[in-house]
Design a protein around this motif. Structure first.
Motif, PDB file in Angstrom:
ATOM      1  N   GLY A   1      -7.362  -3.729  -2.705  1.00 57.30           N
ATOM      2  CA  GLY A   1      -7.076  -2.429  -3.092  1.00 57.30           C
ATOM      3  C   GLY A   1      -6.018  -2.599  -4.289  1.00 57.30           C
ATOM      4  O   GLY A   1      -5.874  -3.539  -4.687  1.00 57.30           O
TER       5      GLY A   1
ATOM      6  N   ARG B   1       1.762   6.805  -6.945  1.00 61.28           N
ATOM      7  CA  ARG B   1       0.613   7.591  -7.000  1.00 61.28           C
ATOM      8  C   ARG B   1       1.061   9.041  -6.719  1.00 61.28           C
ATOM      9  O   ARG B   1       0.843   9.894  -7.978  1.00 61.28           O
ATOM     10  CB  ARG B   1      -0.799   7.230  -6.381  1.00 61.28           C
ATOM     11  CG  ARG B   1      -1.868   8.014  -6.620  1.00 61.28           C
ATOM     12  CD  ARG B   1      -3.023   7.501  -5.336  1.00 61.28           C
ATOM     13  NE  ARG B   1      -4.381   7.908  -6.090  1.00 61.28           N
ATOM     14  CZ  ARG B   1      -4.851   8.944  -6.110  1.00 61.28           C
ATOM     15  NH1 ARG B   1      -4.386  10.057  -5.092  1.00 61.28           N
ATOM     16  NH2 ARG B   1      -5.957   9.210  -6.236  1.00 61.28           N
TER      17      ARG B   1
ATOM     18  N   GLY C   1      -8.897   7.537  -0.392  1.00 65.37           N
ATOM     19  CA  GLY C   1      -7.603   7.647  -0.892  1.00 65.37           C
ATOM     20  C   GLY C   1      -7.164   7.431  -2.346  1.00 65.37           C
ATOM     21  O   GLY C   1      -6.554   8.203  -3.156  1.00 65.37           O
ATOM     22  N   CYS C   2      -8.169   6.402  -2.848  1.00 63.95           N
ATOM     23  CA  CYS C   2      -7.636   6.003  -4.241  1.00 63.95           C
ATOM     24  C   CYS C   2      -8.850   5.766  -5.308  1.00 63.95           C
ATOM     25  O   CYS C   2      -9.215   4.416  -5.451  1.00 63.95           O
ATOM     26  CB  CYS C   2      -6.778   4.820  -4.303  1.00 63.95           C
ATOM     27  SG  CYS C   2      -5.210   4.976  -3.449  1.00 63.95           S
TER      28      CYS C   2
ATOM     29  N   TYR D   1       2.490   1.633  -3.526  1.00 68.17           N
ATOM     30  CA  TYR D   1       1.081   2.165  -4.395  1.00 68.17           C
ATOM     31  C   TYR D   1       0.996   3.706  -4.188  1.00 68.17           C
ATOM     32  O   TYR D   1       1.146   4.697  -5.333  1.00 68.17           O
ATOM     33  CB  TYR D   1       0.133   1.353  -4.318  1.00 68.17           C
ATOM     34  CG  TYR D   1      -0.893   1.883  -5.258  1.00 68.17           C
ATOM     35  CD1 TYR D   1      -1.004   1.628  -6.468  1.00 68.17           C
ATOM     36  CD2 TYR D   1      -1.878   3.015  -4.881  1.00 68.17           C
ATOM     37  CE1 TYR D   1      -1.861   1.996  -7.376  1.00 68.17           C
ATOM     38  CE2 TYR D   1      -2.568   3.577  -5.904  1.00 68.17           C
ATOM     39  CZ  TYR D   1      -2.862   2.956  -7.345  1.00 68.17           C
ATOM     40  OH  TYR D   1      -3.786   3.491  -8.084  1.00 68.17           O
ATOM     41  N   LEU D   2       0.723   4.113  -2.646  1.00 70.32           N
ATOM     42  CA  LEU D   2       0.577   5.350  -2.607  1.00 70.32           C
ATOM     43  C   LEU D   2       1.730   6.453  -2.885  1.00 70.32           C
ATOM     44  O   LEU D   2       1.457   7.581  -3.367  1.00 70.32           O
ATOM     45  CB  LEU D   2       0.221   5.592  -1.021  1.00 70.32           C
ATOM     46  CG  LEU D   2      -1.014   4.853  -0.634  1.00 70.32           C
ATOM     47  CD1 LEU D   2      -1.153   4.889   0.719  1.00 70.32           C
ATOM     48  CD2 LEU D   2      -2.116   5.678  -1.365  1.00 70.32           C
TER      49      LEU D   2
ATOM     50  N   LYS E   1       0.779  -1.188   0.096  1.00 62.63           N
ATOM     51  CA  LYS E   1      -0.091   0.056  -0.088  1.00 62.63           C
ATOM     52  C   LYS E   1       0.728   1.326  -0.115  1.00 62.63           C
ATOM     53  O   LYS E   1       0.593   2.226  -0.638  1.00 62.63           O
ATOM     54  CB  LYS E   1      -0.997  -0.049   1.181  1.00 62.63           C
ATOM     55  CG  LYS E   1      -2.016  -1.092   1.110  1.00 62.63           C
ATOM     56  CD  LYS E   1      -2.756  -1.246  -0.071  1.00 62.63           C
ATOM     57  CE  LYS E   1      -3.381  -2.458  -0.397  1.00 62.63           C
ATOM     58  NZ  LYS E   1      -3.502  -2.753  -1.719  1.00 62.63           N
TER      59      LYS E   1
ATOM     60  N   TRP F   1      -9.404   2.948  -7.962  1.00 62.92           N
ATOM     61  CA  TRP F   1      -9.551   1.517  -7.646  1.00 62.92           C
ATOM     62  C   TRP F   1     -11.219   1.138  -7.608  1.00 62.92           C
ATOM     63  O   TRP F   1     -11.923   2.008  -7.324  1.00 62.92           O
ATOM     64  CB  TRP F   1      -9.047   1.215  -6.047  1.00 62.92           C
ATOM     65  CG  TRP F   1      -9.375  -0.084  -5.746  1.00 62.92           C
ATOM     66  CD1 TRP F   1      -8.749  -1.112  -6.054  1.00 62.92           C
ATOM     67  CD2 TRP F   1     -10.563  -0.696  -4.981  1.00 62.92           C
ATOM     68  NE1 TRP F   1      -9.110  -2.272  -5.585  1.00 62.92           N
ATOM     69  CE2 TRP F   1     -10.585  -2.179  -4.927  1.00 62.92           C
ATOM     70  CE3 TRP F   1     -11.425   0.112  -4.424  1.00 62.92           C
ATOM     71  CZ2 TRP F   1     -11.432  -2.598  -4.130  1.00 62.92           C
ATOM     72  CZ3 TRP F   1     -12.498  -0.870  -3.975  1.00 62.92           C
ATOM     73  CH2 TRP F   1     -12.535  -2.291  -3.658  1.00 62.92           C
TER      74      TRP F   1
ATOM     75  N   THR G   1      -7.451   3.143   0.944  1.00 62.03           N
ATOM     76  CA  THR G   1      -7.280   2.814  -0.540  1.00 62.03           C
ATOM     77  C   THR G   1      -8.698   2.500  -1.061  1.00 62.03           C
ATOM     78  O   THR G   1      -8.835   2.798  -2.359  1.00 62.03           O
ATOM     79  CB  THR G   1      -6.128   1.990  -0.767  1.00 62.03           C
ATOM     80  OG1 THR G   1      -6.509   0.812  -0.467  1.00 62.03           O
ATOM     81  CG2 THR G   1      -4.856   2.545  -0.445  1.00 62.03           C
TER      82      THR G   1
END
Length: 193
Positions: free
Chosen positions: A62, A41, A145-146, A37-38, A34, A149, A141
């Motif tokens: 996620g 991003r 947050g995302c 990924y963050l 995670k 997704w 996420t």
């Protein structure tokens, strides 16, 4: 539009090593994924440039970095020199650890595949999310947050770069420009080799 192939195992390994170093050498696989990924991003948001260059995928827990997940799950046997297997210990249960914590005196001295911008993004990601537990990050996420997704209903689904860039606030022209740039960079990388 297709996703450009920019995956760089050395940069990915050093990004993971940075986060593991911040955590004292070990993290749950889910949390490390995670965080990575963050960071990816955030790098795309700030600079229009990836850290790992990995393929972004929606999975049940996620968004993930596809090739990085494979490395975390043991595909490092085919690792490149200076890549995953040189920095990261083989998976132990649900945890991932640095192969040798003494390899990193400071990230600036020893993680030389990463730019100052990469280190800044990774540091900011750790400062913002490092305190969170793995399932807090999953919830984050999945919700605010995302938004790129989408629930793949037990499978996996690519996250289109256009959708991600739109969620990051890029205009339609900005989305096209960013994807064109990444595709050109992928072609250049494959040409150089």
């Amino acid at each position: 539009m297709s996703y450009p192939t920019l995956f760089n195992e050395r940069r990915t390994a050093q990004a993971a090593a940075f986060l593991l170093h911040q955590a004292g050498g070990r993290l749950p696989l889910l949390k490390l994924m995670k965080l990575m990924y963050l960071a990816e991003r955030e790098s795309l948001k700030r600079y229009g440039e990836p850290i790992s260059g990995d393929k972004l995928v929606s999975m049940p827990k996620g968004p993930v970095l596809s090739n990085t997940l494979n490395l975390m799950n043991g595909a490092a046997d085919e690792s490149v020199r200076g890549g995953w297997a040189d920095w990261i210990e083989g998976r132990a249960g649900y945890d991932i650890a640095l192969r040798d914590p003494s390899m990193i005196r400071t990230p600036q001295q020893d993680l030389l595949e990463l730019s100052a911008g990469d280190l800044s993004v990774l540091g900011d990601t750790w400062a913002k999310f490092g305190h969170m537990e793995k399932f807090e990050l999953v919830r984050y996420t999945h919700t605010q947050g995302c938004p790129e997704w989408e629930d793949p209903h037990g499978s996996s689904r690519p996250i289109p770069m256009g959708r991600l860039f739109r969620e990051l606030g890029y205009s339609d022209v900005g989305v096209r420009s960013a994807i064109t740039h990444l595709n050109e960079q992928a072609i250049l990388n494959s040409t150089l080799g």
